[in-house]
Scaffold this active site. Sequence first.
Site, PDB file in Angstrom:
ATOM      1  N   PRO A   9       0.785  -1.225   0.000  1.00  0.00           N
ATOM      2  CA  PRO A   9       0.000   0.000   0.000  1.00  0.00           C
ATOM      3  C   PRO A   9       0.825   1.288   0.000  1.00  0.00           C
ATOM      4  O   PRO A   9       1.873   1.374   0.650  1.00  0.00           O
ATOM      5  CB  PRO A   9      -0.822  -0.095   1.291  1.00  0.00           C
ATOM      6  CG  PRO A   9      -0.068  -1.035   2.155  1.00  0.00           C
ATOM      7  CD  PRO A   9       0.562  -2.027   1.223  1.00  0.00           C
ATOM      8  N   ASN A  10       0.326   2.231  -0.756  1.00  0.00           N
ATOM      9  CA  ASN A  10       0.869   3.598  -0.850  1.00  0.00           C
ATOM     10  C   ASN A  10       2.175   3.697  -1.642  1.00  0.00           C
ATOM     11  O   ASN A  10       2.662   4.803  -1.881  1.00  0.00           O
ATOM     12  CB  ASN A  10       1.050   4.229   0.549  1.00  0.00           C
ATOM     13  CG  ASN A  10      -0.251   4.262   1.314  1.00  0.00           C
ATOM     14  OD1 ASN A  10      -1.247   4.766   0.803  1.00  0.00           O
ATOM     15  ND2 ASN A  10      -0.275   3.701   2.496  1.00  0.00           N
ATOM     16  N   ARG A  17       5.106  11.005  -2.341  1.00  0.00           N
ATOM     17  CA  ARG A  17       4.793  10.661  -0.954  1.00  0.00           C
ATOM     18  C   ARG A  17       6.018  10.870  -0.058  1.00  0.00           C
ATOM     19  O   ARG A  17       7.053  10.231  -0.262  1.00  0.00           O
ATOM     20  CB  ARG A  17       4.410   9.175  -0.949  1.00  0.00           C
ATOM     21  CG  ARG A  17       4.243   8.580   0.406  1.00  0.00           C
ATOM     22  CD  ARG A  17       4.208   7.062   0.324  1.00  0.00           C
ATOM     23  NE  ARG A  17       3.969   6.548   1.643  1.00  0.00           N
ATOM     24  CZ  ARG A  17       4.274   5.328   2.045  1.00  0.00           C
ATOM     25  NH1 ARG A  17       4.811   4.475   1.207  1.00  0.00           N
ATOM     26  NH2 ARG A  17       4.029   4.958   3.280  1.00  0.00           N
ATOM     27  N   TYR A  22      11.171   8.809   1.537  1.00  0.00           N
ATOM     28  CA  TYR A  22      11.179   7.763   0.504  1.00  0.00           C
ATOM     29  C   TYR A  22      11.873   8.172  -0.797  1.00  0.00           C
ATOM     30  O   TYR A  22      11.983   7.359  -1.712  1.00  0.00           O
ATOM     31  CB  TYR A  22       9.739   7.312   0.213  1.00  0.00           C
ATOM     32  CG  TYR A  22       9.053   6.720   1.425  1.00  0.00           C
ATOM     33  CD1 TYR A  22       9.526   5.541   1.994  1.00  0.00           C
ATOM     34  CD2 TYR A  22       7.955   7.352   2.016  1.00  0.00           C
ATOM     35  CE1 TYR A  22       8.918   5.003   3.118  1.00  0.00           C
ATOM     36  CE2 TYR A  22       7.336   6.820   3.133  1.00  0.00           C
ATOM     37  CZ  TYR A  22       7.822   5.641   3.685  1.00  0.00           C
ATOM     38  OH  TYR A  22       7.227   5.102   4.799  1.00  0.00           O
ATOM     39  N   ASN A  73       8.086  -5.692  -0.894  1.00  0.00           N
ATOM     40  CA  ASN A  73       7.965  -4.503  -0.042  1.00  0.00           C
ATOM     41  C   ASN A  73       6.511  -4.455   0.391  1.00  0.00           C
ATOM     42  O   ASN A  73       5.646  -3.950  -0.331  1.00  0.00           O
ATOM     43  CB  ASN A  73       8.361  -3.222  -0.770  1.00  0.00           C
ATOM     44  CG  ASN A  73       8.379  -2.031   0.188  1.00  0.00           C
ATOM     45  OD1 ASN A  73       7.869  -2.132   1.307  1.00  0.00           O
ATOM     46  ND2 ASN A  73       8.949  -0.916  -0.238  1.00  0.00           N
ATOM     47  N   ALA A  76       3.200  -0.892   4.839  1.00  0.00           N
ATOM     48  CA  ALA A  76       2.647  -0.895   6.198  1.00  0.00           C
ATOM     49  C   ALA A  76       2.205  -2.288   6.656  1.00  0.00           C
ATOM     50  O   ALA A  76       2.232  -2.588   7.860  1.00  0.00           O
ATOM     51  CB  ALA A  76       1.477   0.081   6.279  1.00  0.00           C
ATOM     52  N   ASP A  86       1.693 -15.793   7.020  1.00  0.00           N
ATOM     53  CA  ASP A  86       1.220 -17.169   6.813  1.00  0.00           C
ATOM     54  C   ASP A  86       1.302 -17.553   5.334  1.00  0.00           C
ATOM     55  O   ASP A  86       1.629 -18.694   5.013  1.00  0.00           O
ATOM     56  CB  ASP A  86      -0.221 -17.309   7.323  1.00  0.00           C
ATOM     57  CG  ASP A  86      -0.295 -17.317   8.843  1.00  0.00           C
ATOM     58  OD1 ASP A  86       0.764 -17.384   9.492  1.00  0.00           O
ATOM     59  OD2 ASP A  86      -1.417 -17.260   9.382  1.00  0.00           O
ATOM     60  N   GLU A  97      12.505  -9.615   2.052  1.00  0.00           N
ATOM     61  CA  GLU A  97      11.773  -8.434   2.537  1.00  0.00           C
ATOM     62  C   GLU A  97      12.581  -7.183   2.228  1.00  0.00           C
ATOM     63  O   GLU A  97      13.780  -7.137   2.535  1.00  0.00           O
ATOM     64  CB  GLU A  97      11.575  -8.561   4.057  1.00  0.00           C
ATOM     65  CG  GLU A  97      10.973  -7.315   4.682  1.00  0.00           C
ATOM     66  CD  GLU A  97      10.869  -7.401   6.205  1.00  0.00           C
ATOM     67  OE1 GLU A  97      11.153  -8.474   6.779  1.00  0.00           O
ATOM     68  OE2 GLU A  97      10.519  -6.381   6.806  1.00  0.00           O
ATOM     69  N   HIS A  99      12.688  -2.656   2.126  1.00  0.00           N
ATOM     70  CA  HIS A  99      12.125  -1.337   2.431  1.00  0.00           C
ATOM     71  C   HIS A  99      13.049  -0.266   1.866  1.00  0.00           C
ATOM     72  O   HIS A  99      14.276  -0.428   1.876  1.00  0.00           O
ATOM     73  CB  HIS A  99      12.012  -1.138   3.948  1.00  0.00           C
ATOM     74  CG  HIS A  99      11.194  -2.201   4.595  1.00  0.00           C
ATOM     75  ND1 HIS A  99       9.824  -2.217   4.528  1.00  0.00           N
ATOM     76  CD2 HIS A  99      11.551  -3.313   5.277  1.00  0.00           C
ATOM     77  CE1 HIS A  99       9.374  -3.293   5.148  1.00  0.00           C
ATOM     78  NE2 HIS A  99      10.402  -3.972   5.614  1.00  0.00           N
ATOM     79  N   ARG A 106      13.388   4.325  12.461  1.00  0.00           N
ATOM     80  CA  ARG A 106      12.173   5.158  12.452  1.00  0.00           C
ATOM     81  C   ARG A 106      11.310   4.873  13.698  1.00  0.00           C
ATOM     82  O   ARG A 106      11.824   4.427  14.717  1.00  0.00           O
ATOM     83  CB  ARG A 106      11.423   4.900  11.146  1.00  0.00           C
ATOM     84  CG  ARG A 106      12.262   5.275   9.914  1.00  0.00           C
ATOM     85  CD  ARG A 106      11.495   5.073   8.627  1.00  0.00           C
ATOM     86  NE  ARG A 106      10.326   5.951   8.569  1.00  0.00           N
ATOM     87  CZ  ARG A 106       9.309   5.761   7.724  1.00  0.00           C
ATOM     88  NH1 ARG A 106       9.328   4.755   6.871  1.00  0.00           N
ATOM     89  NH2 ARG A 106       8.287   6.597   7.724  1.00  0.00           N
ATOM     90  N   ARG A 110       7.535   0.547  13.561  1.00  0.00           N
ATOM     91  CA  ARG A 110       8.113   0.025  12.311  1.00  0.00           C
ATOM     92  C   ARG A 110       9.278  -0.925  12.574  1.00  0.00           C
ATOM     93  O   ARG A 110       9.797  -1.549  11.659  1.00  0.00           O
ATOM     94  CB  ARG A 110       8.598   1.168  11.417  1.00  0.00           C
ATOM     95  CG  ARG A 110       7.496   2.057  10.907  1.00  0.00           C
ATOM     96  CD  ARG A 110       8.024   3.092   9.919  1.00  0.00           C
ATOM     97  NE  ARG A 110       7.169   4.258   9.887  1.00  0.00           N
ATOM     98  CZ  ARG A 110       6.056   4.362   9.166  1.00  0.00           C
ATOM     99  NH1 ARG A 110       5.680   3.390   8.374  1.00  0.00           N
ATOM    100  NH2 ARG A 110       5.315   5.456   9.209  1.00  0.00           N
TER     101      ARG A 110
HETATM  102  C1  DQA Z   1       8.280   1.013   3.775  1.00  0.00           C
HETATM  103  C2  DQA Z   1       8.393   1.207   5.292  1.00  0.00           C
HETATM  104  C3  DQA Z   1       7.051   0.960   5.972  1.00  0.00           C
HETATM  105  O1  DQA Z   1       7.183   1.160   7.375  1.00  0.00           O
HETATM  106  C4  DQA Z   1       6.024   1.932   5.457  1.00  0.00           C
HETATM  107  O2  DQA Z   1       4.763   1.660   6.016  1.00  0.00           O
HETATM  108  C5  DQA Z   1       5.955   1.984   3.966  1.00  0.00           C
HETATM  109  C6  DQA Z   1       7.177   1.874   3.192  1.00  0.00           C
HETATM  110  C7  DQA Z   1       9.588   1.382   3.050  1.00  0.00           C
HETATM  111  O3  DQA Z   1       9.743   0.972   1.889  1.00  0.00           O
HETATM  112  O4  DQA Z   1      10.435   2.085   3.606  1.00  0.00           O
HETATM  113  O5  DQA Z   1       4.892   2.207   3.400  1.00  0.00           O
HETATM  114  O6  DQA Z   1       8.017  -0.350   3.512  1.00  0.00           O
END
Ligand code: DQA
Length: 148
Positions: A9-10, A17, A22, A73, A76, A86, A97, A99, A106, A110
Amino acid sequence: MKILFLNGPNLNLLGQREPEVYGRTTLKEIEGMVRARASGLGAEIDFRQTNSEGELVGWIQEAKGRFAVIVLNAAAYTHTSVALRDAIASVGVPTIEIHLSNVHAREEFRHRSLIAGVCTGQISGFGANSYVLALDAAINAIGDKKSA
Ligand code: DQA
């Protein structure tokens, strides 16, 4: 060798953003960076984004037998989603994983990743370059599996 990049998301808003956190690179530009590097390495990339947790779960389930590695990624959902954890554990496709930001530097909420324990490893804090580093890590992971 097929690698699935999944974005939560986002992340469709990257570029506009919170650029101080970011960066200013859009997700489309990041995809371009990954594809440019992948083409020289003989890797085939599928690159997707969704704001929906259920869609991410579905994509992870469908990856079994189709992709050698998932780069995720989860944004959130990293910090909240037992369902994603799961799914990763159920499917057994090695998952990295990632980010953009250094989540450990942060807010405290997180620092906890619900998916970290079922992932091969975590790359966090290198901005758009986290994706390129993850591609290299994915290719290495596939090589390790083959030589094992
Ligand atoms: C994120 C870090 C997460 O905490 C956050 O909610 C994001 C982006 C990152 O790429 O730094 O949406 O995954």
